[in-house]
Design an enzyme around this catalytic site. Structure first.
Site, PDB file in Angstrom:
ATOM      1  CB  CYS A  90      -0.932  -0.023   1.202  1.00 44.48           C
ATOM      2  SG  CYS A  90      -0.120   0.528   2.665  1.00 44.48           S
ATOM      3  CG  ASP A  95      -2.166   4.615  12.695  1.00 43.63           C
ATOM      4  OD1 ASP A  95      -2.987   3.753  13.064  1.00 43.63           O
ATOM      5  OD2 ASP A  95      -1.307   4.405  11.827  1.00 43.63           O
ATOM      6  NE  ARG A 109      -9.041   2.753   3.277  1.00 45.25           N
ATOM      7  CZ  ARG A 109      -8.158   1.845   2.885  1.00 45.25           C
ATOM      8  NH1 ARG A 109      -7.284   2.150   1.948  1.00 45.25           N
ATOM      9  NH2 ARG A 109      -8.114   0.656   3.421  1.00 45.25           N
TER      10      ARG A 109
HETATM   11  C1  EPZ Z   1      -2.284  -1.771  11.985  1.00 52.98           C
HETATM   12  O1  EPZ Z   1      -1.805  -2.150  10.713  1.00 52.98           O
HETATM   13  C2  EPZ Z   1      -3.237  -0.606  11.750  1.00 52.98           C
HETATM   14  N1  EPZ Z   1      -4.356  -1.069  10.910  1.00 52.98           N
HETATM   15  C3  EPZ Z   1      -2.497   0.537  11.076  1.00 52.98           C
HETATM   16  O2  EPZ Z   1      -3.399   1.621  10.966  1.00 52.98           O
HETATM   17  C4  EPZ Z   1      -1.340   0.958  11.977  1.00 52.98           C
HETATM   18  O3  EPZ Z   1      -0.603   1.968  11.341  1.00 52.98           O
HETATM   19  C5  EPZ Z   1      -0.440  -0.251  12.255  1.00 52.98           C
HETATM   20  O4  EPZ Z   1      -1.207  -1.320  12.826  1.00 52.98           O
HETATM   21  C6  EPZ Z   1       0.682   0.080  13.232  1.00 52.98           C
HETATM   22  O5  EPZ Z   1       0.138   0.539  14.427  1.00 52.98           O
HETATM   23  C7  EPZ Z   1      -5.342  -1.791  11.485  1.00 52.98           C
HETATM   24  O6  EPZ Z   1      -5.320  -2.081  12.672  1.00 52.98           O
HETATM   25  C8  EPZ Z   1      -6.466  -2.214  10.580  1.00 52.98           C
HETATM   26  P1  EPZ Z   1       1.527  -4.003  11.683  1.00 52.98           P
HETATM   27  P2  EPZ Z   1      -0.983  -3.523  10.556  1.00 52.98           P
HETATM   28  O7  EPZ Z   1       1.285  -5.421  11.274  1.00 52.98           O
HETATM   29  O8  EPZ Z   1      -1.447  -4.515  11.541  1.00 52.98           O
HETATM   30  C9  EPZ Z   1       5.581  -5.212   9.548  1.00 52.98           C
HETATM   31  C10 EPZ Z   1      -4.502   3.359   9.878  1.00 52.98           C
HETATM   32  O9  EPZ Z   1      -4.072   4.439   9.490  1.00 52.98           O
HETATM   33  N2  EPZ Z   1       4.987  -6.546   9.417  1.00 52.98           N
HETATM   34  O10 EPZ Z   1       1.483  -3.668  13.137  1.00 52.98           O
HETATM   35  O11 EPZ Z   1      -1.025  -3.881   9.105  1.00 52.98           O
HETATM   36  C11 EPZ Z   1       4.838  -4.162   8.726  1.00 52.98           C
HETATM   37  O12 EPZ Z   1       5.345  -4.125   7.410  1.00 52.98           O
HETATM   38  C12 EPZ Z   1      -3.720   2.095   9.638  1.00 52.98           C
HETATM   39  O13 EPZ Z   1      -5.577   3.210  10.521  1.00 52.98           O
HETATM   40  C13 EPZ Z   1       5.736  -7.560   8.826  1.00 52.98           C
HETATM   41  O14 EPZ Z   1       6.871  -7.349   8.417  1.00 52.98           O
HETATM   42  O15 EPZ Z   1       0.478  -3.070  10.937  1.00 52.98           O
HETATM   43  C14 EPZ Z   1       5.135  -2.884   9.489  1.00 52.98           C
HETATM   44  O16 EPZ Z   1       6.400  -2.390   9.078  1.00 52.98           O
HETATM   45  C15 EPZ Z   1      -2.508   2.366   8.782  1.00 52.98           C
HETATM   46  N3  EPZ Z   1       5.195  -8.802   8.694  1.00 52.98           N
HETATM   47  C16 EPZ Z   1       5.224  -3.351  10.950  1.00 52.98           C
HETATM   48  O17 EPZ Z   1       5.416  -4.779  10.897  1.00 52.98           O
HETATM   49  C17 EPZ Z   1       3.921  -9.088   9.158  1.00 52.98           C
HETATM   50  O18 EPZ Z   1       3.479 -10.245   9.030  1.00 52.98           O
HETATM   51  C18 EPZ Z   1       3.983  -3.075  11.774  1.00 52.98           C
HETATM   52  O19 EPZ Z   1       2.882  -3.521  11.010  1.00 52.98           O
HETATM   53  C19 EPZ Z   1       3.177  -8.042   9.765  1.00 52.98           C
HETATM   54  C20 EPZ Z   1       3.735  -6.795   9.889  1.00 52.98           C
END
Ligand code: EPZ
Length: 416
Positions: free
Chosen positions: A116, A304, A396
């Site tokens: 994304c 966020d 969104r």
């Molecule tokens: C959640 O996303 C939120 N979305 C995001 O909010 C938020 O920014 C993010 O957590 C961090 O707090 C929802 O809850 C629906 P992560 P998520 O898995 O779960 C890496 C908004 O604006 N990672 O905590 O997708 C990833 O690339 C949105 O409301 C892996 O490498 O985020 C990132 O660098 C944007 N492998 C870091 O971990 C994985 O399998 C944190 O991502 C999973 C994650």
């Protein structure tokens, strides 16, 4: 495409009510797949991502009914365990159906979410965790094919803190055979709210909100009544709006205990923040001091809220360092803010922001949800008119944005 037209320079005054949290509603809606009787939710914000999730669940056979902020979901007649690309590509959080489908039906076919705007955002930790519970998973033609006759409890260390990864695995573990221990789990309030809902559905979960969550599997889950926790990021966004415009704003249905890091930074910037159990009041004279920001998992400063605090720093007195440690490309708002006159230099995952006395209105483009919010904040203080394009990103995550800002005295209108 819709645009927002904002006239800057008006201090926000008055009070508004914060909606239910998007990032709690999304996993909780998916948790309906685990229940054999209806799940009844309230405080579900009318957001695009909520609508997308409900459509995906209906595609699988969930009967959903909505009125105002209430949603009832009945997953007693699921006829497919597939989440197709057309639906998943519009919202990464669709990955949250994977754990529940696998746990309840032993099979799931979920399209890999694309990357994304803010980064690649892989789901490898979701997959590894489910494999640790005995799932057979392989990726083919862009789909995650997962099978498990019965998931088995496991101890799993997540080598990165992942919010939806923690949520997916916690949901899967509810119906596994035996006990699952998730180590290095995410501690976000939305994870806690999901756990609270799952426990009301009959799950046995300890430690949500800490970095070790223990889930004792049970035979089945039933529906329950649950009110979604208030949206701390929506609240934080309006707090920054009050601070930047030099206003006085009261947020109802807001919890200060979910925003310690943000409140701390606003106070460092010279803003007055008062609160009681259910509301937060922000007062500012508009004279702000630059504050350094470094994002990290909860309870540290939330990623966020990074773009929103960068907007505050663009007009604060002094120089601020803003460091983004969670996502590799979450500075898209920088170029747009520079069009408004902001002085920002990006070096890797750090932005150096030099406050300027005034921003100038211009036409800018929203790129992702929170970047769009930060452009709204900048527009509220920029002199003259600012036009923000592609505001579907805002829809969104912010319910009734124009109505709430207008109620606080802002001059905002949506045009097509
Ligand atoms: C959640 O996303 C939120 N979305 C995001 O909010 C938020 O920014 C993010 O957590 C961090 O707090 C929802 O809850 C629906 P992560 P998520 O898995 O779960 C890496 C908004 O604006 N990672 O905590 O997708 C990833 O690339 C949105 O409301 C892996 O490498 O985020 C990132 O660098 C944007 N492998 C870091 O971990 C994985 O399998 C944190 O991502 C999973 C994650």
């Amino acid at each position: 495409m819709d645009k927002l037209v904002i006239e800057g320079g008006i201090p926000l005054q008055g009070e508004i009510t914060i909606s239910g949290a998007k990032n709690a509603a999304l996993p909780i809606l998916c948790a309906s797949l685990l229940a054999e009787t209806p799940l009844k939710l309230s405080a579900v914000a009318k957001l695009k991502d909520v609508g997308t999730t409900i459509t995906l669940l209906e595609h699988m056979g969930v009967q959903a009914s909505r009125s105002e902020d209430r949603v009832v979901l009945d997953a007693s007649h699921i006829h497919t365990q597939e989440a197709p690309y057309e639906m998943v590509k519009t919202m990464r959080a669709s990955i949250l159906v994977l754990g529940p489908l696998l746990a309840r039906f032993g099979h799931a076919r979920v399209s890999l979410p694309g990357g994304c705007a803010i980064g690649s955002r892989p789901v490898d930790l979701h997959i590894k965790g489910l494999q640790a519970m005995g799932a057979e998973i392989h990726i083919e033609h862009g789909y995650i094919e997962a099978r498990a006759s019965k998931l088995k409890g496991a101890r799993y260390f997540m080598d990165m803190v992942t919010v939806t990864g923690t949520e997916n695995l916690m949901m899967a573990a509810c119906l596994a055979d035996g006990t699952t221990v998730l180590e290095n789990a995410a501690k976000e309030p939305e994870v806690v709210d999901l756990a609270d809902c799952l426990i009301k559905m009959g799950a046995r979960i300890e430690g949500a909100g800490t970095d070790i969550i223990t889930i004792h599997g049970v035979e089945r889950l039933h529906g329950c009544d649950h009110q979604v926790v208030c949206d701390r990021i929506e609240a934080g966004t309006y707090m920054v709006a009050a601070a930047m415009t030099g206003g006085c704003v009261k947020l109802n249905n807001a919890r200060a205990d979910l925003l310690d890091a943000v409140i701390e930074k606003l106070r460092d910037a010279g803003v007055t923040v008062e609160s009681d159990a259910t509301s937060i009041t922000v007062k500012s004279n508009g004279k702000l001091k630059a504050v350094n920001i470094r994002t990290a998992p909860h309870p540290a400063f939330p990623t966020d809220m990074q773009a929103q605090m960068m907007a505050l720093n663009t007009i604060a007195d002094g120089v601020a360092k803003v460091t983004e440690t969670i996502f590799e490309n979450r500075f898209m708002h920088v170029q747009e803010m520079q069009r408004l006159g902001a002085q920002i230099e990006v070096e890797g995952n750090t932005a150096i922001v030099r406050g300027v006395p005034k921003l100038e209105g211009a036409t800018v483009m929203a790129t992702d949800l929170r970047a769009s919010a930060s452009l709204v904040l900048a527009a509220l203080v920029a002199s003259g008119e600012t036009i923000i394009e592609r505001i579907y990103h805002l829809d969104r995550g912010y319910e009734n944005l124009e109505e709430k800002l207008t109620a606080l005295g802002a001059k905002v209108k949506r045009t097509s």
